[in-house]
Scaffold this active site. Sequence first.
Site, PDB file in Angstrom:
ATOM      1  N   LYS A   5       4.303  -6.899  13.317  1.00 32.89           N
ATOM      2  CA  LYS A   5       4.089  -6.810  11.719  1.00 32.89           C
ATOM      3  C   LYS A   5       4.763  -5.136  11.426  1.00 32.89           C
ATOM      4  CE  LYS A   5       2.575  -7.062   8.133  1.00 32.89           C
ATOM      5  NZ  LYS A   5       2.441  -5.371   7.301  1.00 32.89           N
ATOM      6  N   ASN A   6       4.026  -4.409  11.627  1.00 29.83           N
ATOM      7  CA  ASN A   6       3.785  -2.847  11.484  1.00 29.83           C
ATOM      8  C   ASN A   6       4.051  -1.850  12.119  1.00 29.83           C
ATOM      9  OD1 ASN A   6       2.555  -3.984   9.358  1.00 29.83           O
ATOM     10  ND2 ASN A   6       0.696  -3.081   9.449  1.00 29.83           N
ATOM     11  N   ARG A  59       8.405  -4.025  -1.024  1.00 31.28           N
ATOM     12  CA  ARG A  59       7.503  -2.770  -0.480  1.00 31.28           C
ATOM     13  C   ARG A  59       8.020  -1.783   0.489  1.00 31.28           C
ATOM     14  NH1 ARG A  59       3.295   0.150  -1.958  1.00 31.28           N
ATOM     15  NH2 ARG A  59       3.395   1.019   0.114  1.00 31.28           N
ATOM     16  N   CYS A  64       0.244  -3.355  -5.068  1.00 32.37           N
ATOM     17  CA  CYS A  64      -0.413  -4.650  -4.879  1.00 32.37           C
ATOM     18  C   CYS A  64      -1.399  -4.736  -4.904  1.00 32.37           C
ATOM     19  CB  CYS A  64      -0.359  -4.926  -3.248  1.00 32.37           C
ATOM     20  SG  CYS A  64      -0.931  -4.528  -2.053  1.00 32.37           S
ATOM     21  N   ARG A  83      -1.078   2.378  -3.976  1.00 31.45           N
ATOM     22  CA  ARG A  83      -0.106   2.925  -2.895  1.00 31.45           C
ATOM     23  C   ARG A  83       1.335   3.510  -3.578  1.00 31.45           C
ATOM     24  NH1 ARG A  83       0.190  -2.045   0.264  1.00 31.45           N
ATOM     25  NH2 ARG A  83       0.449  -1.158   2.144  1.00 31.45           N
ATOM     26  N   ASP A 102      -7.467  -2.721   7.994  1.00 31.15           N
ATOM     27  CA  ASP A 102      -6.482  -4.401   7.960  1.00 31.15           C
ATOM     28  C   ASP A 102      -7.622  -4.690   8.557  1.00 31.15           C
ATOM     29  OD1 ASP A 102      -2.960  -3.169   8.497  1.00 31.15           O
ATOM     30  OD2 ASP A 102      -4.304  -3.123   6.794  1.00 31.15           O
ATOM     31  N   ARG A 114       3.318 -13.364   5.643  1.00 28.85           N
ATOM     32  CA  ARG A 114       4.313 -11.900   5.273  1.00 28.85           C
ATOM     33  C   ARG A 114       3.518 -11.496   6.964  1.00 28.85           C
ATOM     34  NH1 ARG A 114       2.268  -8.223   1.988  1.00 28.85           N
ATOM     35  NH2 ARG A 114       3.774  -7.042   3.347  1.00 28.85           N
TER      36      ARG A 114
HETATM   37  C1  EPZ Z   1       0.861   0.853   6.595  1.00 24.28           C
HETATM   38  O1  EPZ Z   1       0.606   0.983   5.011  1.00 24.28           O
HETATM   39  C2  EPZ Z   1       0.411  -0.224   6.719  1.00 24.28           C
HETATM   40  N1  EPZ Z   1       1.490  -1.232   6.315  1.00 24.28           N
HETATM   41  C3  EPZ Z   1      -1.055  -1.157   5.992  1.00 24.28           C
HETATM   42  O2  EPZ Z   1      -0.902  -2.971   6.578  1.00 24.28           O
HETATM   43  C4  EPZ Z   1      -1.832  -1.081   6.897  1.00 24.28           C
HETATM   44  O3  EPZ Z   1      -3.047  -0.610   5.389  1.00 24.28           O
HETATM   45  C5  EPZ Z   1      -1.582   1.201   6.558  1.00 24.28           C
HETATM   46  O4  EPZ Z   1      -0.720   1.317   6.642  1.00 24.28           O
HETATM   47  C6  EPZ Z   1      -3.186   1.783   6.405  1.00 24.28           C
HETATM   48  O5  EPZ Z   1      -3.324   1.506   8.217  1.00 24.28           O
HETATM   49  C7  EPZ Z   1       2.612  -1.357   7.072  1.00 24.28           C
HETATM   50  O6  EPZ Z   1       2.652  -1.093   7.739  1.00 24.28           O
HETATM   51  C8  EPZ Z   1       3.702  -2.007   6.770  1.00 24.28           C
HETATM   52  P1  EPZ Z   1      -1.003   4.586   4.274  1.00 24.28           P
HETATM   53  P2  EPZ Z   1       0.865   2.325   4.424  1.00 24.28           P
HETATM   54  O7  EPZ Z   1       0.564   5.706   3.645  1.00 24.28           O
HETATM   55  O8  EPZ Z   1       1.647   2.787   5.034  1.00 24.28           O
HETATM   56  C9  EPZ Z   1      -2.677   6.445   0.238  1.00 24.28           C
HETATM   57  C10 EPZ Z   1      -1.134  -4.924   6.587  1.00 24.28           C
HETATM   58  O9  EPZ Z   1      -2.143  -5.518   6.134  1.00 24.28           O
HETATM   59  N2  EPZ Z   1      -1.379   6.837   0.276  1.00 24.28           N
HETATM   60  O10 EPZ Z   1      -0.915   5.195   5.323  1.00 24.28           O
HETATM   61  O11 EPZ Z   1       1.553   1.543   2.919  1.00 24.28           O
HETATM   62  C11 EPZ Z   1      -2.030   4.938   0.200  1.00 24.28           C
HETATM   63  O12 EPZ Z   1      -2.933   4.781  -1.066  1.00 24.28           O
HETATM   64  C12 EPZ Z   1      -0.764  -3.797   5.770  1.00 24.28           C
HETATM   65  O13 EPZ Z   1      -0.250  -5.230   7.469  1.00 24.28           O
HETATM   66  C13 EPZ Z   1      -0.917   8.286  -0.831  1.00 24.28           C
HETATM   67  O14 EPZ Z   1      -2.065   8.689  -1.890  1.00 24.28           O
HETATM   68  O15 EPZ Z   1      -0.479   2.832   3.636  1.00 24.28           O
HETATM   69  C14 EPZ Z   1      -3.803   4.558   0.682  1.00 24.28           C
HETATM   70  O16 EPZ Z   1      -5.132   4.836   0.068  1.00 24.28           O
HETATM   71  C15 EPZ Z   1      -1.536  -3.413   4.457  1.00 24.28           C
HETATM   72  N3  EPZ Z   1      -0.149   8.295  -1.242  1.00 24.28           N
HETATM   73  C16 EPZ Z   1      -3.686   5.993   1.919  1.00 24.28           C
HETATM   74  O17 EPZ Z   1      -2.644   6.651   1.256  1.00 24.28           O
HETATM   75  C17 EPZ Z   1       1.054   8.178  -0.277  1.00 24.28           C
HETATM   76  O18 EPZ Z   1       2.649   8.475  -0.602  1.00 24.28           O
HETATM   77  C18 EPZ Z   1      -3.204   4.979   3.756  1.00 24.28           C
HETATM   78  O19 EPZ Z   1      -1.761   4.522   2.913  1.00 24.28           O
HETATM   79  C19 EPZ Z   1       0.980   6.970   0.783  1.00 24.28           C
HETATM   80  C20 EPZ Z   1       0.086   6.891   1.326  1.00 24.28           C
END
Ligand code: EPZ
Length: 417
Positions: free
Chosen positions: A22-23, A92, A116, A121, A305, A398
């Site tokens: 998915k990712n 999202r 969420c 996020r 995850d 999802r």
């Molecule tokens: C991706 O989400 C994945 N989703 C998530 O998988 C996964 O948990 C996550 O990466 C971490 O590996 C997809 O790829 C579709 P991040 P993403 O930006 O990109 C903070 C699943 O179960 N942050 O790496 O949203 C954020 O709040 C999902 O498949 C900011 O502060 O994750 C978090 O604490 C859940 N500002 C941390 O960074 C920003 O602008 C990591 O988030 C962006 C993120």
Amino acid sequence: MDAIHIRGGNALFGETRIQGSKNAVLPLMAAALLIKDICIIENCPCISDVHHMQQLLRGIGCKVKCSGHTLTIDARNIEEDIMAGENVTGMRSSIMLLGAMLGRVGEVTMDYPGGCVIGERPIDLHLNALRRMGVSVYEKEGYFTARVKTLEGTVIRLPISSVGATENIILAAVMAKGVTVLQNAAKEPEIITLCEFLREAGAVIEGIGGAVLIIQGGHSLHGIRFRVPPDRIVAGTYLMSVMGAGGHIFLEDAPVAQMRSMLKVAEDMGAEIDVSREGLSIIADENRRAIPYLKTEVYPGFPTDMQSLLMAALTTAAGVSVIEETIFENRFRIVDQLKKMGACIELQGNRQAVIVGVDGLLGCEVDAEELRGGAALVIAGCMALGETVVNNRHFIERGYEDICRDYQNLGANVYIG
Ligand code: EPZ
């Protein structure tokens, strides 16, 4: 009818093939938007997030055809000006389209993706990085418009190695004028897949797999045929299922090289792991050991995850386990539902969980609130005596193509009800 029923308490025996990731596929669908040609994406998982992304692409003028696990995306004749005016709203993962839309038409209006249950996020890292590339962002109530005349390559250092921000920057940078150097880039396998996809389409990207990416913008991109790699978190889900329920399973096509951290944890719990070209064999007996301390980390550390999936398996491990969640601020929602099944878990703030192994879980009705927590409840249901009903199956759909089919292949008594 939006529930999964599990009659648990038996070990798992069987084999199942691991679906496409998915990712990995979601950013590839966004990347196809940059290519004024036809892209064919194979091994695409049939999951609701992909269906939604198809709708978003159709909504901005792409022709998208899905036949089985093969997606054909034709982004040749998009009405650039109409697309520019389109509001990309609805889910999202639409944030994945931000960089691609700016790269293709230089403008996009979209809802703030919103948080969420696992966390707020935010998208500040995405927007700040794009501003450095010359993008103007006009923030409104609940939505924003981003606009740029010409994306400019520049040096960007991410304060957090955000997966999504890294993806958006890459998608914008391949279309920018000049070179973009991205420091502290996320190194997740899904980033490597996106870079490989773009490089095959004609982009010039150096440092793939590392924390510093050098992207030379302005190269024209052509259509390609690309195969989505297997989903490491789906494979990890079934790994933790046998760690919780015991048994012997084989996961065909499991991306073992991307699963090192979770396989190490399974071995520490007492698993017997055997890797072959075709996949991964796991044997776990009823004496699973606790994990004294583990924290979630960015890749190649233990994935966030996988956190709730491991927690479910640890509820009946002998001893006390401690899990620290360092990525998301609210990813222990599943604890209350596991405690309803008899688990003994204590939270220390919102970042640390202490799990004291119990003799066994008891089936009952529980509620999924998000994707991986929902899958963790299915794991617990396989472990529990009696029947477990996991409500809100749509969260699980999802990311899992057919979790009932996969568990039935592994010998579990699971059905949709
Ligand atoms: C991706 O989400 C994945 N989703 C998530 O998988 C996964 O948990 C996550 O990466 C971490 O590996 C997809 O790829 C579709 P991040 P993403 O930006 O990109 C903070 C699943 O179960 N942050 O790496 O949203 C954020 O709040 C999902 O498949 C900011 O502060 O994750 C978090 O604490 C859940 N500002 C941390 O960074 C920003 O602008 C990591 O988030 C962006 C993120």
